[in-house]
Write a protein that holds these residues in place. Sequence first.
Motif, PDB file in Angstrom:
ATOM      1  N   VAL A 215       0.859  -1.285  -0.041  1.00 32.40           N
ATOM      2  CA  VAL A 215      -0.020  -0.190  -0.033  1.00 32.40           C
ATOM      3  C   VAL A 215       0.849   1.077  -0.008  1.00 32.40           C
ATOM      4  O   VAL A 215       1.765   1.387   0.899  1.00 32.40           O
ATOM      5  N   LEU A 216       0.777   2.052  -1.259  1.00 35.94           N
ATOM      6  CA  LEU A 216       1.440   3.297  -1.252  1.00 35.94           C
ATOM      7  C   LEU A 216       0.491   4.407  -1.172  1.00 35.94           C
ATOM      8  O   LEU A 216      -0.506   4.554  -1.759  1.00 35.94           O
ATOM      9  N   ALA A 217       0.917   5.467  -0.217  1.00 37.93           N
ATOM     10  CA  ALA A 217      -0.116   6.599   0.189  1.00 37.93           C
ATOM     11  C   ALA A 217       0.692   7.785  -0.179  1.00 37.93           C
ATOM     12  O   ALA A 217       1.871   8.008   0.295  1.00 37.93           O
ATOM     13  N   SER A 218       0.131   8.547  -0.900  1.00 34.12           N
ATOM     14  CA  SER A 218       0.857  10.007  -1.173  1.00 34.12           C
ATOM     15  C   SER A 218      -0.180  11.182  -1.137  1.00 34.12           C
ATOM     16  O   SER A 218      -1.271  11.151  -1.998  1.00 34.12           O
ATOM     17  N   GLY A 219      -0.251  12.085  -0.363  1.00 40.73           N
ATOM     18  CA  GLY A 219      -1.115  13.366  -0.331  1.00 40.73           C
ATOM     19  C   GLY A 219      -1.216  13.848   0.882  1.00 40.73           C
ATOM     20  O   GLY A 219       0.115  14.093   1.515  1.00 40.73           O
ATOM     21  N   PRO A 220      -2.278  14.437   1.260  1.00 39.27           N
ATOM     22  CA  PRO A 220      -2.246  15.149   2.488  1.00 39.27           C
ATOM     23  C   PRO A 220      -1.784  14.371   3.907  1.00 39.27           C
ATOM     24  O   PRO A 220      -1.918  13.129   3.703  1.00 39.27           O
ATOM     25  N   LYS A 221      -1.359  14.827   4.763  1.00 36.73           N
ATOM     26  CA  LYS A 221      -0.724  14.185   5.981  1.00 36.73           C
ATOM     27  C   LYS A 221      -1.935  13.396   6.717  1.00 36.73           C
ATOM     28  O   LYS A 221      -1.863  12.178   7.048  1.00 36.73           O
ATOM     29  N   THR A 222      -3.032  13.901   6.878  1.00 39.93           N
ATOM     30  CA  THR A 222      -4.298  13.097   7.470  1.00 39.93           C
ATOM     31  C   THR A 222      -4.626  12.204   6.693  1.00 39.93           C
ATOM     32  O   THR A 222      -4.888  10.867   7.352  1.00 39.93           O
ATOM     33  N   MET A 223      -4.538  12.172   5.354  1.00 44.79           N
ATOM     34  CA  MET A 223      -4.853  11.012   4.511  1.00 44.79           C
ATOM     35  C   MET A 223      -3.838   9.821   4.587  1.00 44.79           C
ATOM     36  O   MET A 223      -3.897   8.501   4.846  1.00 44.79           O
ATOM     37  N   ARG A 224      -2.650  10.226   4.681  1.00 44.53           N
ATOM     38  CA  ARG A 224      -1.546   9.101   4.987  1.00 44.53           C
ATOM     39  C   ARG A 224      -1.563   8.427   6.426  1.00 44.53           C
ATOM     40  O   ARG A 224      -1.370   7.413   6.330  1.00 44.53           O
ATOM     41  N   HIS A 225      -1.786   9.267   7.332  1.00 44.15           N
ATOM     42  CA  HIS A 225      -2.072   8.742   8.511  1.00 44.15           C
ATOM     43  C   HIS A 225      -3.144   7.994   8.654  1.00 44.15           C
ATOM     44  O   HIS A 225      -3.114   6.900   9.271  1.00 44.15           O
ATOM     45  N   GLU A 226      -4.281   8.017   8.067  1.00 44.61           N
ATOM     46  CA  GLU A 226      -5.397   7.163   8.070  1.00 44.61           C
ATOM     47  C   GLU A 226      -5.312   5.806   7.497  1.00 44.61           C
ATOM     48  O   GLU A 226      -5.440   4.973   7.607  1.00 44.61           O
ATOM     49  N   VAL A 227      -4.341   5.873   6.194  1.00 40.29           N
ATOM     50  CA  VAL A 227      -3.953   4.880   5.467  1.00 40.29           C
ATOM     51  C   VAL A 227      -3.000   3.917   6.371  1.00 40.29           C
ATOM     52  O   VAL A 227      -3.139   2.828   6.530  1.00 40.29           O
ATOM     53  N   ALA A 228      -2.225   4.710   6.790  1.00 39.85           N
ATOM     54  CA  ALA A 228      -1.220   4.046   8.055  1.00 39.85           C
ATOM     55  C   ALA A 228      -2.086   3.066   9.001  1.00 39.85           C
ATOM     56  O   ALA A 228      -1.585   2.020   9.550  1.00 39.85           O
ATOM     57  N   ALA A 229      -3.176   3.789   9.975  1.00 44.58           N
ATOM     58  CA  ALA A 229      -3.701   3.249  10.855  1.00 44.58           C
ATOM     59  C   ALA A 229      -4.325   2.138  10.124  1.00 44.58           C
ATOM     60  O   ALA A 229      -4.538   1.184  11.295  1.00 44.58           O
ATOM     61  N   ILE A 230      -4.944   2.086   9.314  1.00 44.91           N
ATOM     62  CA  ILE A 230      -5.756   0.978   8.704  1.00 44.91           C
ATOM     63  C   ILE A 230      -4.833  -0.343   8.650  1.00 44.91           C
ATOM     64  O   ILE A 230      -5.019  -1.379   8.938  1.00 44.91           O
ATOM     65  N   CYS A 231      -3.655   0.096   7.749  1.00 46.06           N
ATOM     66  CA  CYS A 231      -2.797  -1.060   7.701  1.00 46.06           C
ATOM     67  C   CYS A 231      -2.255  -1.595   8.784  1.00 46.06           C
ATOM     68  O   CYS A 231      -1.623  -2.716   8.935  1.00 46.06           O
ATOM     69  N   SER A 232      -2.181  -0.845   9.878  1.00 42.23           N
ATOM     70  CA  SER A 232      -1.482  -1.094  11.122  1.00 42.23           C
ATOM     71  C   SER A 232      -2.453  -1.918  12.199  1.00 42.23           C
ATOM     72  O   SER A 232      -2.100  -2.013  13.340  1.00 42.23           O
ATOM     73  N   SER A 233      -4.024  -1.911  11.629  1.00 49.09           N
ATOM     74  CA  SER A 233      -4.826  -2.644  12.498  1.00 49.09           C
ATOM     75  C   SER A 233      -4.449  -3.754  12.956  1.00 49.09           C
ATOM     76  O   SER A 233      -4.380  -4.832  12.054  1.00 49.09           O
ATOM     77  N   SER A 234      -4.265  -4.273  14.236  1.00 48.19           N
ATOM     78  CA  SER A 234      -4.083  -5.421  14.613  1.00 48.19           C
ATOM     79  C   SER A 234      -5.014  -6.458  14.443  1.00 48.19           C
ATOM     80  O   SER A 234      -6.157  -6.567  14.806  1.00 48.19           O
ATOM     81  N   GLY A 235      -4.426  -7.564  13.746  1.00 48.24           N
ATOM     82  CA  GLY A 235      -5.132  -8.912  13.381  1.00 48.24           C
ATOM     83  C   GLY A 235      -6.304  -8.541  12.077  1.00 48.24           C
ATOM     84  O   GLY A 235      -6.811  -9.580  11.957  1.00 48.24           O
ATOM     85  N   LEU A 236      -6.601  -7.331  11.620  1.00 46.84           N
ATOM     86  CA  LEU A 236      -7.348  -7.020  10.759  1.00 46.84           C
ATOM     87  C   LEU A 236      -6.722  -7.096   9.238  1.00 46.84           C
ATOM     88  O   LEU A 236      -7.419  -7.336   8.241  1.00 46.84           O
ATOM     89  N   ALA A 237      -5.686  -6.507   9.120  1.00 44.37           N
ATOM     90  CA  ALA A 237      -4.920  -6.422   7.664  1.00 44.37           C
ATOM     91  C   ALA A 237      -3.526  -6.805   7.830  1.00 44.37           C
ATOM     92  O   ALA A 237      -2.793  -5.976   7.542  1.00 44.37           O
ATOM     93  N   GLU A 238      -3.520  -7.865   8.097  1.00 40.90           N
ATOM     94  CA  GLU A 238      -2.050  -8.626   8.195  1.00 40.90           C
ATOM     95  C   GLU A 238      -1.464  -8.703   6.829  1.00 40.90           C
ATOM     96  O   GLU A 238      -0.206  -8.786   6.968  1.00 40.90           O
ATOM     97  N   ASN A 239      -2.304  -8.556   5.836  1.00 41.12           N
ATOM     98  CA  ASN A 239      -1.643  -8.679   4.391  1.00 41.12           C
ATOM     99  C   ASN A 239      -1.096  -7.427   3.826  1.00 41.12           C
ATOM    100  O   ASN A 239      -0.724  -7.323   2.750  1.00 41.12           O
ATOM    101  N   LEU A 240      -1.711  -6.331   4.580  1.00 39.95           N
ATOM    102  CA  LEU A 240      -1.303  -4.787   4.211  1.00 39.95           C
ATOM    103  C   LEU A 240       0.026  -4.413   4.546  1.00 39.95           C
ATOM    104  O   LEU A 240       0.364  -4.520   5.689  1.00 39.95           O
ATOM    105  N   HIS A 241       0.915  -4.010   3.710  1.00 38.70           N
ATOM    106  CA  HIS A 241       2.223  -3.562   3.884  1.00 38.70           C
ATOM    107  C   HIS A 241       2.368  -1.950   3.503  1.00 38.70           C
ATOM    108  O   HIS A 241       2.152  -1.732   2.234  1.00 38.70           O
TER     109      HIS A 241
END
Length: 277
Positions: free
Chosen positions: A243-269
């Motif tokens: 998963v690559l994110a580029s744009g506003p800081k809030t959007m990048r933080h939201e994508v990072a939070a989703i990918c780091s969700s414990s046990g929910l998105a283990e396949n997302l890097h």
Amino acid sequence: MVSGGSGITPFISIIRELIHLNTIFKCKTPKVVLICAFKNSSSLSMLELILPINGTPSDISNLELQIEAYITRDKEPKADGPIHPQIRWLKPNPSDEPVHAILGPNSWLWLGAIISSSFVVFLILIGIITRYYIFPIDHNSNKIFSYPLNAFLNMLVICVSIASVSTAAFLWNKKYYAKEGKQIQNMEGSTPTVSPNSMVYNVDRELESLPYQSLIQATKVHYGVRPDLRKILFEHKGSSVGVLASGPKTMRHEVAAICSSSGLAENLHFESISFSW
């Protein structure tokens, strides 16, 4: 690839590189899903920059590319449709002629050639004058043509030699670069849709070609909504999804939070891309 606004810029370069590898080198490329958000529908024209503007045919139909474009402010497509980017070749003015030194870009070489040629011309002229004018009158007695007069004559011949050779070099360079200036002015006759490099590439023809149609087929536009990033990312069930994110800081933080969700998105890097002009 998740982008917002101008954050799509690095992703355009990445997708272009994938198209190049797939078209030229027949390399197997990964499936690409581009999620981009724009404020207005006119910004959709940025997607057309994915197609490289050159003479190399780029067929993106073989590339597994899916584009989900979200327009947040426009509720529906405008009547005039998205604005296609236009390439305009600026018609130069006569003042656009190349600016060089008096003796051109290779002034040091020309200066050495002028000095050498002036010396040769001096020897030839002084030899002719001595043999056919001074010697028949003076017969090497130095009575009619004294040493001071001979020195003055030599200095005069040196000045004439340097002036003549320098003038010839200057006029030759002026004539040569005048031809370049005419070539620049002749470009005014070419149409704005013709590249000055190839003179045969037609942008309108490229926009109507198969690559452009493939780009349209790969693009789905959503009006009046923001992308539900959590739902979109969780829908990808691959074993390893970058998963690559580029744009506003809030959007990048939201994508990072989703990918780091414990046990929910283990396949997302997750990988963040930030840039500044």
